[in-house]
Design a protein around this motif. Sequence first.
Motif, PDB file in Angstrom:
ATOM      1  N   GLU A  90     -18.667 -10.863 -14.045  1.00 54.78           N
ATOM      2  CA  GLU A  90     -19.605 -10.765 -15.167  1.00 54.78           C
ATOM      3  C   GLU A  90     -19.671 -12.086 -15.921  1.00 54.78           C
ATOM      4  O   GLU A  90     -20.744 -12.557 -16.285  1.00 54.78           O
ATOM      5  N   ALA A  91     -18.519 -12.706 -16.113  1.00 53.78           N
ATOM      6  CA  ALA A  91     -18.494 -13.988 -16.818  1.00 53.78           C
ATOM      7  C   ALA A  91     -19.313 -15.031 -16.066  1.00 53.78           C
ATOM      8  O   ALA A  91     -20.087 -15.798 -16.665  1.00 53.78           O
ATOM      9  N   LYS A  92     -19.170 -15.038 -14.740  1.00 54.83           N
ATOM     10  CA  LYS A  92     -19.924 -16.014 -13.946  1.00 54.83           C
ATOM     11  C   LYS A  92     -21.417 -15.756 -14.025  1.00 54.83           C
ATOM     12  O   LYS A  92     -22.215 -16.700 -14.110  1.00 54.83           O
ATOM     13  N   VAL A  93     -21.793 -14.480 -13.976  1.00 51.36           N
ATOM     14  CA  VAL A  93     -23.212 -14.151 -14.020  1.00 51.36           C
ATOM     15  C   VAL A  93     -23.794 -14.518 -15.385  1.00 51.36           C
ATOM     16  O   VAL A  93     -24.873 -15.106 -15.474  1.00 51.36           O
ATOM     17  N   GLU A 112     -31.390  -4.598 -16.054  1.00 46.87           N
ATOM     18  CA  GLU A 112     -31.805  -5.965 -15.701  1.00 46.87           C
ATOM     19  C   GLU A 112     -30.591  -6.829 -15.360  1.00 46.87           C
ATOM     20  O   GLU A 112     -30.594  -7.575 -14.392  1.00 46.87           O
ATOM     21  N   PHE A 113     -29.559  -6.677 -16.182  1.00 47.87           N
ATOM     22  CA  PHE A 113     -28.367  -7.474 -15.940  1.00 47.87           C
ATOM     23  C   PHE A 113     -27.764  -7.148 -14.579  1.00 47.87           C
ATOM     24  O   PHE A 113     -27.397  -8.044 -13.810  1.00 47.87           O
ATOM     25  N   LEU A 114     -27.678  -5.868 -14.270  1.00 44.88           N
ATOM     26  CA  LEU A 114     -27.069  -5.468 -13.003  1.00 44.88           C
ATOM     27  C   LEU A 114     -27.875  -5.975 -11.814  1.00 44.88           C
ATOM     28  O   LEU A 114     -27.329  -6.325 -10.774  1.00 44.88           O
ATOM     29  N   TYR A 116     -29.478  -8.800 -11.724  1.00 46.86           N
ATOM     30  CA  TYR A 116     -29.047 -10.190 -11.546  1.00 46.86           C
ATOM     31  C   TYR A 116     -27.660 -10.266 -10.910  1.00 46.86           C
ATOM     32  O   TYR A 116     -27.395 -11.109 -10.058  1.00 46.86           O
ATOM     33  N   ALA A 117     -26.793  -9.371 -11.343  1.00 45.05           N
ATOM     34  CA  ALA A 117     -25.421  -9.401 -10.833  1.00 45.05           C
ATOM     35  C   ALA A 117     -25.388  -9.118  -9.328  1.00 45.05           C
ATOM     36  O   ALA A 117     -24.677  -9.781  -8.580  1.00 45.05           O
ATOM     37  N   PHE A 118     -26.176  -8.154  -8.903  1.00 47.74           N
ATOM     38  CA  PHE A 118     -26.209  -7.847  -7.468  1.00 47.74           C
ATOM     39  C   PHE A 118     -26.846  -8.986  -6.671  1.00 47.74           C
ATOM     40  O   PHE A 118     -26.428  -9.280  -5.555  1.00 47.74           O
ATOM     41  N   GLU A 119     -27.838  -9.636  -7.279  1.00 49.79           N
ATOM     42  CA  GLU A 119     -28.424 -10.815  -6.615  1.00 49.79           C
ATOM     43  C   GLU A 119     -27.359 -11.886  -6.425  1.00 49.79           C
ATOM     44  O   GLU A 119     -27.248 -12.505  -5.375  1.00 49.79           O
ATOM     45  N   TRP A 120     -26.590 -12.083  -7.450  1.00 49.86           N
ATOM     46  CA  TRP A 120     -25.510 -13.071  -7.422  1.00 49.86           C
ATOM     47  C   TRP A 120     -24.496 -12.726  -6.338  1.00 49.86           C
ATOM     48  O   TRP A 120     -24.048 -13.561  -5.560  1.00 49.86           O
TER      49      TRP A 120
END
Length: 909
Positions: A90-93, A112-114, A116-120
């Motif tokens: 999470e910190a990295k994202v 929305e955040f999740l 992005y996190a899954f993309e990451w």
Amino acid sequence: MSTELSKNFEPGIAEEKWYSHWLNKDYFSSRPDERKPFTIVIPPPNVTGVLHMGHTLNETVQDVLIRKARMSGYNACWVPGSDHASIATEAKVVQMLEKEKGIQKQNLSREEFLKYAFEWKDKYGGIIYHQLKKLGCSVDWNRVTFTMDDHYYKAVIKVFIDLFNKGLIYRGARIINWDPQAQTALSDEEVEYRDIQGKLYYVKYMVSGESAEVTDNREDSVATHQPSSANYITIATQRPETIMGDVAVCVHPDDERYKHLIGKKVIVPLVNRAVPVIADEYVDPAFGTGALKITPAHDINDYNLGLKHHLPIIDTLNPDGTLSEAAVVFVGMDRFEARKAAIEKLRADGLLTKEEEYQTRLGFSQRTNAVVEPRISTQWFVKMRELADKALDAVTSGEVKIHPEERFLATYKYWLENVKDWCISRQLWWGQRIPAWYDEDGRFVVADTEEEAKEAFHAAFRVQDATLTQDEDVLDTWFSSWLWPMEVFNGITDPGNADIRYYYPTSVLVTGQDIIFFWVARMIMAGEEYMDEKPFEHVYFTGMVRDKQGRKMSKSLGNSPDLLDLIERFGADAVRFGILISAPAGNDLLFDDSSCDQGRNFNNKLWNALKLVKMWENAGTTEQEHRSEEFEKAAFAATWFEARLNRAKSQVEELYKDFRLSEALKTIYSLIWDDFCSWYLEWVKPPYGDKIDRYLLTCTLDFFEELMQLLHPFMPFVTEEIYHQLRPREEGDDLTIRQQGEVGGQHKKLSQLSTTEVLQRGDILQDTITSLRDSRNKHNLKPRESIKLFIQTASPAAFQSIEPLLAKQVAASEIQFVEDAVPNTITVVVGTHKFYIETEQQIDAGAQRDKLEKELEYQKGFLLSVEKKLGNERFVQNAKPEVVEAERKKKADAEGKIRAIEESLANLS
RNA sequence: GGGAGCAUAGCUCAGCUGGUUCAGAGCAUCUGCCUUACAAGCAGAGGGUCCGCGGUUCGAACCCGUGUGCUCCCA
């Protein structure tokens, strides 16, 4: 006619070729069948991380074990995967979003955040898998599991609900470890304590006016020389910025200095609040001034004292580490700034009496490295006592075996015996969201879905159609990874399925000692709770990988080599060799690139041995199928090596059993380099221009194959390559799956002598060769200069089978047995045998005498000690008969040797 | 402060149930070799008060006590 072999082994080509071949053949996939399973689950690395040297060691060890099992009749299954590493990822994202897209997390919805996190995760999650492939890891790629997979997510929620219903999960306000940077709670285990040079500040608290009258008549006798007087008391604190949260000052009840103040009120500086002076035996009168300020919201001990004395709690910090409204002063200021400001103000007010250097320990967040703030907070916890007892039993009863036991058993037990409840809620989005549902009044139920929650809510509180909101927090990553050995086989979501029944419990867990509590102990708890059985039979703890100077490898120090770069430079086999050879079981290991050098050199040694053997083959062989004259000359070499090989194989088996892989590798290394290459191949090498005996070549190829098979788990690529170079292979005949015992060598029975006898004769041969070579060296004989050798021995028969080998190895053009000393020769004594080297060179009798005299002295000393022992009545009485017998034999041997040396010395003069 | 572990060759470490064929290995060092598989190699060699001290024992690197030094875990 085979194709030309390259000068040196080329790892890159072999790695590429064989790994894809193994995958194409599906060798690493496992499905339940009638064989016994051998199962390993990988300790899941952080999905967006990279493998460091610690991982490299662990993965290599696992690959060795799984490959060995696969070659030994087991259905080997190694499950790969990764975990979602809540805080770190999470910190990295968050960081990426700010930097690359200029987006603040608080401006995003959870969904929305999740996204992005899954993309990451999709972008970076493949790196570790790529590294595992490059390292040669034989994992079952059909079973890759991620702790945020759908089924896994469901499993975690299911377990949460179940434990809640069993009363093993509760919600409550406690002092927890707060990471102000990640703005989340942490478990006790996620806090690292470090020694820090801090300061102790001495601050005056004025006694409040109305209750400050001196009524205690003992006052006069103590007041004059004490740090309190009628109108103030001095406390010592490391954290002046928490003064605003003070609710009391505490002293020891027997402390004469302060007895008169107990029950009175003092004024908290900076905020001018009157608080009581209380007494408690917790206070150490010797520390600081013996008076302790009590700040229940920001210190665990103060919190406990606060509970005991029914004190209020004033939380003066915001979640981000700035001061809250409750602090009254310095509101909004960062805690460290506020400390400076508080010191300034106290100094200005004349209340700061002293500053003192002070060695202390501070907690840091393992993930963000922020100074952890003890903070009162409402969180979710797992009750540990009951679970811990089961986990403790599993190990003390021997159900789960820890290796090396002596090192980690005590640590394991200590932690479980003193375990505290586990804080599992995290104020993050990346993870499994806590399935608790609240109404506006804060009443809650735990349920899988909103619908179920509503039903449950109705049942519990008789409220129809309540408006419920789900808990915003997610669960600790370890709360998902403790289910790993079960849920990788869908054991939680689909209990009793074929896989979980076949593969569980797993065979061995290989991991670093640093996560014994985080993970190992908790997996045992979960396993016992949900399968009613241990998750693994053995736990093998590897040591920490340190750099050459003994420092822990870390990103910040930059002392951890990049794995792919190492493989690029040395080859995967060499890297595996390098890390394993320096890794004694459970010990920390100092890793240095140069140990990979040794691995690379070993690759080349193997490669060159292959080239030699291929050369013989290409030069053609003798016609006879078996036992030609050439074979008889070298027969002892094959006899001996067969014995050596069998001896080594059983040693290696034993070492595997004890998880002493480093030792096993050393044993194989020395067997190949010393016994096979340096001795055996030289012994059987045909004279220049001669053809090799066909049967001898067959033996040699068989030996070579067996050696490759023995080494394969450690160095899979080079061995597979050589295996295929040695002989033409049918489709599907690959070393990776070849079963041990199939290669023909051990059934040769080349000699009637026992293994021990053969090895003893080999030792004599080697000792003789070495001594004669040494002597040649000392007398400046050129390596190729041939000599005439005379042997004077009581037992010429002992030399019969080894004579041709001896002649070859010391460049003797002929060997004669003699009855007496030969004049004008170099004398060499080996055991009780005497050798005379005839040469053109001038002979240095002095040097020979020196050497013989030195040896004589040693033997005489040795004999003396043996005689002394045998002369001791108590020794002969008390020692075991075989020990006494051994001593008698030593005595006889020594006497024989002394006689031989003395005779030679006599001949020299 | 509590607990655990470690101390053996220059370095990294083996050394099982106490028994001079047990003081070892690998690196490193030194000497000699471009010997037709390998100089990323071959053939040899040197190197140690087994941390100090005490004890048990016929006998201790090994068992016990103690001191010193280092490492790790926990508070």
